[in-house]
Design an enzyme around this catalytic site. Sequence first.
Site, PDB file in Angstrom:
ATOM      1  N   SER A 195      -2.426  -1.421   3.961  1.00 49.24           N
ATOM      2  CA  SER A 195      -2.210  -2.631   3.156  1.00 49.24           C
ATOM      3  C   SER A 195      -3.529  -3.192   2.621  1.00 49.24           C
ATOM      4  O   SER A 195      -4.612  -2.927   3.152  1.00 49.24           O
ATOM      5  CB  SER A 195      -1.524  -3.707   3.995  1.00 49.24           C
ATOM      6  OG  SER A 195      -0.355  -3.196   4.596  1.00 49.24           O
TER       7      SER A 195
HETATM    8  N1  SAH Z   1       0.305  -1.555   9.013  1.00 43.44           N
HETATM    9  C1  SAH Z   1      -0.102  -0.366   8.280  1.00 43.44           C
HETATM   10  C2  SAH Z   1       0.489  -0.324   6.878  1.00 43.44           C
HETATM   11  C3  SAH Z   1       1.645   0.547   6.938  1.00 43.44           C
HETATM   12  S1  SAH Z   1       2.601   0.889   5.528  1.00 43.44           S
HETATM   13  C4  SAH Z   1      -1.606  -0.210   8.226  1.00 43.44           C
HETATM   14  O1  SAH Z   1      -2.319  -1.135   8.661  1.00 43.44           O
HETATM   15  O2  SAH Z   1      -2.069   0.851   7.801  1.00 43.44           O
HETATM   16  C5  SAH Z   1       4.190   0.783   6.324  1.00 43.44           C
HETATM   17  C6  SAH Z   1       4.465   1.827   7.370  1.00 43.44           C
HETATM   18  O3  SAH Z   1       5.780   1.569   7.850  1.00 43.44           O
HETATM   19  C7  SAH Z   1       4.463   3.261   6.860  1.00 43.44           C
HETATM   20  O4  SAH Z   1       3.561   4.023   7.601  1.00 43.44           O
HETATM   21  C8  SAH Z   1       5.897   3.709   7.081  1.00 43.44           C
HETATM   22  O5  SAH Z   1       6.009   5.081   7.451  1.00 43.44           O
HETATM   23  C9  SAH Z   1       6.348   2.795   8.205  1.00 43.44           C
HETATM   24  N2  SAH Z   1       7.800   2.628   8.333  1.00 43.44           N
HETATM   25  C10 SAH Z   1       8.734   2.595   7.356  1.00 43.44           C
HETATM   26  N3  SAH Z   1       9.966   2.434   7.888  1.00 43.44           N
HETATM   27  C11 SAH Z   1       9.801   2.361   9.244  1.00 43.44           C
HETATM   28  C12 SAH Z   1      10.700   2.208  10.340  1.00 43.44           C
HETATM   29  N4  SAH Z   1      12.014   2.100  10.176  1.00 43.44           N
HETATM   30  N5  SAH Z   1      10.174   2.167  11.589  1.00 43.44           N
HETATM   31  C13 SAH Z   1       8.823   2.280  11.788  1.00 43.44           C
HETATM   32  N6  SAH Z   1       7.941   2.434  10.789  1.00 43.44           N
HETATM   33  C14 SAH Z   1       8.413   2.471   9.530  1.00 43.44           C
END
Ligand code: SAH
Length: 228
Positions: free
Chosen positions: A70
């Site tokens: 993000s």
């Molecule tokens: N917090 C992260 C940003 C992640 S982007 C950082 O600091 O890098 C959002 C993430 O949510 C992605 O990696 C995606 O694979 C995950 N995601 C999407 N749906 C999900 C679910 N149902 N359960 C767990 N993770 C999920």
Amino acid sequence: MDDQEPRRRHLLQRIAEELRSLEGRTGCRLSPGVEAALTAVPRHMFVGPGLQPAAYDDTALPIGWRQTISQPSIVALMTELLRPQAGQTVLEVGTGSGYQAAVLSQMVEQVYSIETIPQLAEQASARLKQLGITNVEVRCGDGRLGWPEHAPYDGIIVTAAADKMPSALPPQLKPGARLVLPIGRHPYAQNLWVFDKKEDGAVEGRVILAVAFVPLVEPRDGPESNGA
Ligand code: SAH
């Protein structure tokens, strides 16, 4: 301390300005605690080598498997809204690169983080370990279900956009605790919400501002492809 710290401090100035400009909508500024956490975490270690020069721009960056780390000012804002405190246990849904979890690890006792893509969960876990961060536990699974074994939490942060509140999450909050998550189906029609669980168990939500996150998905069977 590492050789990128001056660039991080510069980014922190930009984040402070950005949060000041949003204060009318969000009600918060960059606090010393969140500033210290963002200064301590080397964001360039959470992206691939080719993207390291861009790691201290205030932008989201690709991390593979069509996911992103993000934007730093959004990480700062969501962390402020979560109000993490020493001694707390928090849950993150959407580990991704592990960056948001690493930021939270500086402020609370224990972070539990769930990621649905196995390769990202493994990478994040290894990276956090390599950085000497020992108070984050990452698990691969469906974060929409929360992580009931460690509940109730002092706070829950979701870093992917749900089309509605996942019903399993509010019961995993302590009374007085807060849940921060983006809601909205279309990538350009999402809002960041804050939900407060009252002492009587009622949950009240309000919209903070428009955001753009990758979707919170229903995990599928079968191999994931790295579409980056
Ligand atoms: N917090 C992260 C940003 C992640 S982007 C950082 O600091 O890098 C959002 C993430 O949510 C992605 O990696 C995606 O694979 C995950 N995601 C999407 N749906 C999900 C679910 N149902 N359960 C767990 N993770 C999920």
